[in-house]
Design a protein around this motif. Structure first.
Motif, PDB file in Angstrom:
ATOM      1  N   GLN A 167       1.188  -1.372  -0.060  1.00 25.18           N
ATOM      2  CA  GLN A 167       0.203   0.189  -0.013  1.00 25.18           C
ATOM      3  C   GLN A 167       0.401   0.969  -0.181  1.00 25.18           C
ATOM      4  O   GLN A 167       0.728   2.253  -0.614  1.00 25.18           O
ATOM      5  CB  GLN A 167      -1.261   0.083   0.960  1.00 25.18           C
ATOM      6  CG  GLN A 167      -2.210  -1.731   1.143  1.00 25.18           C
ATOM      7  CD  GLN A 167      -3.032  -1.332  -0.028  1.00 25.18           C
ATOM      8  OE1 GLN A 167      -3.352  -0.345  -0.624  1.00 25.18           O
ATOM      9  NE2 GLN A 167      -3.043  -2.399  -0.355  1.00 25.18           N
ATOM     10  N   LEU A 183       3.517   4.080  -1.500  1.00 27.97           N
ATOM     11  CA  LEU A 183       3.818   4.120  -2.266  1.00 27.97           C
ATOM     12  C   LEU A 183       5.341   5.605  -2.989  1.00 27.97           C
ATOM     13  O   LEU A 183       6.078   5.634  -4.083  1.00 27.97           O
ATOM     14  CB  LEU A 183       3.239   5.271  -3.331  1.00 27.97           C
ATOM     15  CG  LEU A 183       1.578   5.954  -3.202  1.00 27.97           C
ATOM     16  CD1 LEU A 183       0.548   7.143  -3.623  1.00 27.97           C
ATOM     17  CD2 LEU A 183       1.232   5.187  -3.907  1.00 27.97           C
ATOM     18  N   ASN A 211      -2.566  -0.358  -7.065  1.00 30.16           N
ATOM     19  CA  ASN A 211      -3.083  -0.315  -6.053  1.00 30.16           C
ATOM     20  C   ASN A 211      -4.089   1.399  -5.783  1.00 30.16           C
ATOM     21  O   ASN A 211      -5.416   1.759  -5.037  1.00 30.16           O
ATOM     22  CB  ASN A 211      -2.118  -0.314  -4.973  1.00 30.16           C
ATOM     23  CG  ASN A 211      -2.175  -1.404  -4.389  1.00 30.16           C
ATOM     24  OD1 ASN A 211      -2.833  -2.290  -4.993  1.00 30.16           O
ATOM     25  ND2 ASN A 211      -1.108  -1.868  -3.878  1.00 30.16           N
ATOM     26  N   GLN A 212      -3.051   2.254  -6.379  1.00 29.75           N
ATOM     27  CA  GLN A 212      -3.774   4.025  -6.674  1.00 29.75           C
ATOM     28  C   GLN A 212      -5.499   4.079  -7.348  1.00 29.75           C
ATOM     29  O   GLN A 212      -5.765   4.710  -6.738  1.00 29.75           O
ATOM     30  CB  GLN A 212      -2.721   4.576  -6.960  1.00 29.75           C
ATOM     31  CG  GLN A 212      -2.589   5.979  -6.918  1.00 29.75           C
ATOM     32  CD  GLN A 212      -3.068   6.846  -4.957  1.00 29.75           C
ATOM     33  OE1 GLN A 212      -2.126   6.804  -4.629  1.00 29.75           O
ATOM     34  NE2 GLN A 212      -3.624   7.707  -4.960  1.00 29.75           N
ATOM     35  N   ARG A 213      -5.149   2.975  -7.886  1.00 27.95           N
ATOM     36  CA  ARG A 213      -5.797   3.588  -8.777  1.00 27.95           C
ATOM     37  C   ARG A 213      -7.115   2.516  -8.466  1.00 27.95           C
ATOM     38  O   ARG A 213      -8.560   3.136  -8.640  1.00 27.95           O
ATOM     39  CB  ARG A 213      -5.582   2.256 -10.651  1.00 27.95           C
ATOM     40  CG  ARG A 213      -4.696   3.237 -10.896  1.00 27.95           C
ATOM     41  CD  ARG A 213      -4.983   3.016 -12.859  1.00 27.95           C
ATOM     42  NE  ARG A 213      -4.224   1.658 -13.430  1.00 27.95           N
ATOM     43  CZ  ARG A 213      -3.240   1.624 -13.164  1.00 27.95           C
ATOM     44  NH1 ARG A 213      -2.123   2.231 -12.785  1.00 27.95           N
ATOM     45  NH2 ARG A 213      -2.662   0.077 -13.338  1.00 27.95           N
ATOM     46  N   ARG A 227      -7.680   2.674  -5.650  1.00 28.46           N
ATOM     47  CA  ARG A 227      -8.753   3.047  -4.102  1.00 28.46           C
ATOM     48  C   ARG A 227      -9.240   4.512  -5.011  1.00 28.46           C
ATOM     49  O   ARG A 227     -10.235   4.792  -4.638  1.00 28.46           O
ATOM     50  CB  ARG A 227      -7.488   3.939  -2.882  1.00 28.46           C
ATOM     51  CG  ARG A 227      -6.303   2.938  -2.712  1.00 28.46           C
ATOM     52  CD  ARG A 227      -6.094   3.612  -1.566  1.00 28.46           C
ATOM     53  NE  ARG A 227      -4.966   4.743  -1.995  1.00 28.46           N
ATOM     54  CZ  ARG A 227      -3.769   3.306  -1.914  1.00 28.46           C
ATOM     55  NH1 ARG A 227      -3.549   2.151  -1.730  1.00 28.46           N
ATOM     56  NH2 ARG A 227      -2.442   4.075  -2.599  1.00 28.46           N
ATOM     57  N   ASN A 228      -8.591   5.251  -5.852  1.00 25.06           N
ATOM     58  CA  ASN A 228      -9.762   6.047  -6.506  1.00 25.06           C
ATOM     59  C   ASN A 228     -10.922   5.545  -7.020  1.00 25.06           C
ATOM     60  O   ASN A 228     -11.363   6.907  -7.178  1.00 25.06           O
ATOM     61  CB  ASN A 228      -8.418   6.645  -7.490  1.00 25.06           C
ATOM     62  CG  ASN A 228      -7.068   8.057  -6.674  1.00 25.06           C
ATOM     63  OD1 ASN A 228      -6.817   7.881  -5.725  1.00 25.06           O
ATOM     64  ND2 ASN A 228      -6.278   8.289  -7.804  1.00 25.06           N
TER      65      ASN A 228
END
Length: 327
Positions: free
Chosen positions: A85, A87, A123-125, A127-128
């Motif tokens: 998780q 970055l 993971n960022q995509r 969450r977004n």
């Protein structure tokens, strides 16, 4: 062409650097041990000095090998401490490797760095998407529901209009369940889902009014049988979405009859008894089962599907870690 050939040659030399260094280290160790042993055989040095020299030579060889293995150990520590998780991938950068690192180790470090970057971006995509989709999809559905409720209370609306409003409300509820299921499955982990101890019977009973609303105007009845009660630790929202998908599938596959939800010790079954759809139409509604299957696999709740005589279609969910309660 000459420049390219020289680069390939340099790369080939660098690629075997680790093995050559090991060969040199062990070759020097062997030579030193042979010389020391000869010194002991010809009484040039006492036995104690020979043994001491052999120990010192072995220790120096071990330290030299350990130094050559240091980049690999560093990569292993970085992978072991990796938080998917996070970055922050500074520790993964191949630029931090020693200048004379073997090409195989450099290739491994570069590949791991690229892999970690892709995982972090995924993971960022995720969450977004789950954050934005949760808001952007639910808000218009809420507006549609409120507008449908207002229309349903309008006394000037005729019978045809009331039927249309009921279809809108039914489709909206189905869309809400679908969005909820897709958002659950879109998450790689269970983050964002509240886990608690809940009674399965209470959650199912809470969902029944929505199911009855979906069945309004159709010749299908819904029954709840509770010969047992049990509790689970997990997300009641996930459980309700799973049951909703199975009940919805049973209703979609039927022209009429009865859908029975039965709670037994550690098991919930959804059974359809009655007239099924025609064969040409029966394959139009497999999406609910696909979602239910993926949820059951994600949360380790085994799902079994059976078809018995008398046109009885049974979906059975087992909960291995359930807690029985008095009826």
């Amino acid at each position: 062409m000459a420049s390219r050939g020289s680069l390939q040659s340099a790369e080939a030399i660098r690629r075997g650097l680790f093995h050559r260094r090991l060969a040199i280290i062990f070759g020097l160790q062997l030579l030193a041990i042979v010389i020391v042993c000869l010194m002991g055989v010809y009484d040039v040095a006492p036995v104690s000095a020979v043994l001491a020299l052999i120990v010192i030579i072995s220790a120096l060889a071990w330290l030299a090998v350990r130094r050559q293995w240091a980049p690999v150990s560093r990569l292993a520590r970085v992978v072991g401490d990796w938080d998917e998780q996070s970055l922050d991938l500074e520790g993964w950068s191949p630029d931090q490797l020693p200048r004379r690192t073997d090409a195989d180790v450099a290739t491994l470090a570069s590949s791991l760095y690229g892999f970690a970057n892709r995982i972090a971006g995924y993971n960022q995509r995720e969450r977004n998407f789950t954050r934005d989709a949760s808001h952007e999809l639910r808000s218009p559905l809420t507006v549609i529901k409120m507008s449908a409720d207002m229309l349903a209370d309008d006394p000037s609306l005729g019978e045809f209009g009331q039927r249309s409003v009921q279809r809108i409300k039914r489709s909206t509820r189905e869309m809400e369940a679908l969005v909820e299921a897709l958002l659950i499955l879109a998450r790689e982990s269970d983050n964002g889902l509240t886990e608690e101890d809940f009674v399965v019977n209470d959650v199912i009973r809470h969902e029944l009014p929505d199911v009855l609303e979906m069945l309004e105007g159709r010749p299908i009845t819904l029954e709840l049988e509770e010969p047992a009660r049990f509790a689970l630790h997990g997300s009641p929202r996930v459980f309700s979405v799973l049951c909703w998908q199975l009940i919805r599938n049973a209703c979609q596959q039927a022209e009429g009859g009865t859908v029975v939800v039965t709670v037994m010790p550690g098991v919930v079954t959804v059974t359809h008894r009655g007239e099924p759809l025609a064969r040409s139409s029966a394959n139009r509604h497999g999406f609910e089962l696909a979602i239910a299957q993926r949820i059951s696999e994600r949360f380790h709740w085994p799902l079994e599907l059976q078809t018995r005589e008398g046109r009885r279609h049974i979906a059975r969910i087992r909960f291995p870690e359930s807690t029985s309660l008095p009826v």
